[in-house]
Write a protein that holds these residues in place. Structure first.
Motif, PDB file in Angstrom:
ATOM      1  N   ALA A  32       0.828  -1.203   0.000  1.00 11.68           N
ATOM      2  CA  ALA A  32       0.000   0.000   0.000  1.00 11.68           C
ATOM      3  C   ALA A  32       0.868   1.260   0.000  1.00 11.68           C
ATOM      4  O   ALA A  32       0.555   2.242  -0.678  1.00 11.68           O
ATOM      5  CB  ALA A  32      -0.930  -0.012   1.214  1.00 11.68           C
ATOM      6  N   LEU A  33       1.961   1.223   0.744  1.00 10.13           N
ATOM      7  CA  LEU A  33       2.874   2.367   0.763  1.00 10.13           C
ATOM      8  C   LEU A  33       3.471   2.623  -0.619  1.00 10.13           C
ATOM      9  O   LEU A  33       3.605   3.776  -1.055  1.00 10.13           O
ATOM     10  CB  LEU A  33       3.993   2.126   1.781  1.00 10.13           C
ATOM     11  N   LYS A  34       3.815   1.549  -1.318  1.00 12.53           N
ATOM     12  CA  LYS A  34       4.379   1.690  -2.663  1.00 12.53           C
ATOM     13  C   LYS A  34       3.368   2.292  -3.643  1.00 12.53           C
ATOM     14  O   LYS A  34       3.751   2.911  -4.639  1.00 12.53           O
ATOM     15  CB  LYS A  34       4.853   0.327  -3.174  1.00 12.53           C
ATOM     16  N   LEU A  39      -1.576   6.482   5.289  1.00 18.81           N
ATOM     17  CA  LEU A  39      -2.293   6.188   6.531  1.00 18.81           C
ATOM     18  C   LEU A  39      -3.130   4.924   6.316  1.00 18.81           C
ATOM     19  O   LEU A  39      -4.285   4.977   5.892  1.00 18.81           O
ATOM     20  CB  LEU A  39      -3.176   7.368   6.935  1.00 18.81           C
ATOM     21  N   ILE A  40      -2.511   3.800   6.609  1.00 19.00           N
ATOM     22  CA  ILE A  40      -3.103   2.494   6.305  1.00 19.00           C
ATOM     23  C   ILE A  40      -3.704   1.907   7.572  1.00 19.00           C
ATOM     24  O   ILE A  40      -3.010   1.724   8.578  1.00 19.00           O
ATOM     25  CB  ILE A  40      -2.031   1.550   5.740  1.00 19.00           C
ATOM     26  N   ASP A 131      -6.240   6.559   4.566  1.00 19.04           N
ATOM     27  CA  ASP A 131      -6.428   6.649   3.114  1.00 19.04           C
ATOM     28  C   ASP A 131      -6.430   5.273   2.450  1.00 19.04           C
ATOM     29  O   ASP A 131      -6.590   5.171   1.226  1.00 19.04           O
ATOM     30  CB  ASP A 131      -5.379   7.557   2.461  1.00 19.04           C
ATOM     31  N   TYR A 132      -6.285   4.207   3.247  1.00 24.61           N
ATOM     32  CA  TYR A 132      -6.347   2.849   2.698  1.00 24.61           C
ATOM     33  C   TYR A 132      -6.727   1.895   3.825  1.00 24.61           C
ATOM     34  O   TYR A 132      -6.269   2.050   4.965  1.00 24.61           O
ATOM     35  CB  TYR A 132      -5.001   2.436   2.101  1.00 24.61           C
ATOM     36  N   LEU A 156      -1.827 -12.315   8.692  1.00 22.92           N
ATOM     37  CA  LEU A 156      -0.999 -11.915   7.554  1.00 22.92           C
ATOM     38  C   LEU A 156      -0.593 -10.446   7.556  1.00 22.92           C
ATOM     39  O   LEU A 156       0.341 -10.067   6.855  1.00 22.92           O
ATOM     40  CB  LEU A 156      -1.737 -12.224   6.242  1.00 22.92           C
ATOM     41  N   SER A 157      -1.300  -9.627   8.310  1.00 21.66           N
ATOM     42  CA  SER A 157      -1.044  -8.184   8.323  1.00 21.66           C
ATOM     43  C   SER A 157      -0.879  -7.700   9.756  1.00 21.66           C
ATOM     44  O   SER A 157      -1.722  -7.991  10.613  1.00 21.66           O
ATOM     45  CB  SER A 157      -2.211  -7.437   7.666  1.00 21.66           C
ATOM     46  N   ILE A 158       0.180  -6.943  10.008  1.00 19.98           N
ATOM     47  CA  ILE A 158       0.422  -6.445  11.365  1.00 19.98           C
ATOM     48  C   ILE A 158      -0.656  -5.456  11.796  1.00 19.98           C
ATOM     49  O   ILE A 158      -1.032  -5.404  12.981  1.00 19.98           O
ATOM     50  CB  ILE A 158       1.824  -5.814  11.474  1.00 19.98           C
ATOM     51  N   SER A 159      -1.195  -4.689  10.845  1.00 21.04           N
ATOM     52  CA  SER A 159      -2.254  -3.736  11.176  1.00 21.04           C
ATOM     53  C   SER A 159      -3.551  -4.461  11.538  1.00 21.04           C
ATOM     54  O   SER A 159      -4.230  -4.101  12.515  1.00 21.04           O
ATOM     55  CB  SER A 159      -2.502  -2.781  10.009  1.00 21.04           C
TER      56      SER A 159
END
Length: 229
Positions: A32-34, A39-40, A131-132, A156-159
């Motif tokens: 997502a950053l790429k 702000l994910i 924003d995502y 699978l995702s730290i967030s």
């Protein structure tokens, strides 16, 4: 030869476990950053399966430099470890939002829609606005923000994993508070899930106002017995 083959099998098993443990929980965030997002938010819920209590969702925006290790799916953690990580997530997160949908609304719109609603509410409670969105599961939520459902996202995702911890601890604490009003049901032990002890309590005492009357295991008694007030 048998011992040699057994050793190879054991080595392969260890390598598989090692690869699994080395899963990069920041992969989805990095993608997502790429794409240019900054702000994910990870979103997850707790409490789809219980017979009583609300469904609770959390949305968490972590900084890129989030320093806390040991984050994983909340179901894989002990209550003590969840509580410890909960405090650290709140300490370091850019923002945490909570969404709660009560049993009456769950019965009115069904548990899936209630879960998605609580997720959308948690996102609305984030400041600053993300924003995502990275969402645990296979469904998107009602939002105009770009979003990505991730099956098993809490592993699978730290967030998303962080959101799963916050949602679980938040809901567990709510169920412990409900014990003060409805001690007959033992909510601190099972948090409203359909354990043998919980189902036996429903048979004995009927249902209370936080029971989900549309759920099997409750509705049969809700129709027959008076509600505890």
């Amino acid at each position: 030869m048998t011992n040699h083959k057994s050793q190879i099998t054991n080595d392969q098993s260890q390598m598989t476990n090692h690869k699994s443990s080395m899963t990069d929980l920041r992969t989805f965030e990095k993608k997502a950053l790429k794409k240019g997002f900054s702000l994910i938010a990870g979103i997850d819920e707790a409490g789809r399966g219980p017979l009583a209590g609300p469904v609770v969702s959390a949305a968490v925006i972590l900084p890129v430099s989030f320093p806390v290790g040991e984050i994983t799916d909340s179901k894989k953690l002990t209550p003590k470890k969840r509580a410890d990580l909960y405090e650290k997530i709140y300490l370091h997160a850019i923002s945490v939002g909570i969404g709660i949908v009560d049993p009456l609304e769950i019965d009115r719109i069904n548990i899936l829609q209630a879960s998605l609603l609580s997720m959308a509410m948690s996102v609305d409670n984030l400041k600053p606005r993300p924003d995502y969105l990275l969402i645990d599961g296979t469904f998107g939520i009602s939002s105009d923000l770009p979003q990505e459902p991730i099956p098993h996202g809490d592993s699978l995702s730290i967030s998303v994993a962080s959101a799963s911890i916050v949602a679980k601890v938040t809901r567990d604490r709510l169920m412990e508070q409900y014990h003060q009003d409805y001690p007959e049901f033992g909510f601190p032990r099972h948090k409203g899930y359909p354990t043998k002890a919980h189902k036996e309590a429903i048979r004995k005492f009927g249902c209370c106002p936080i029971h989900r009357r549309s759920f099997k295991g409750v509705k049969e008694y809700a129709e027959q017995e008076s509600v505890i007030r």
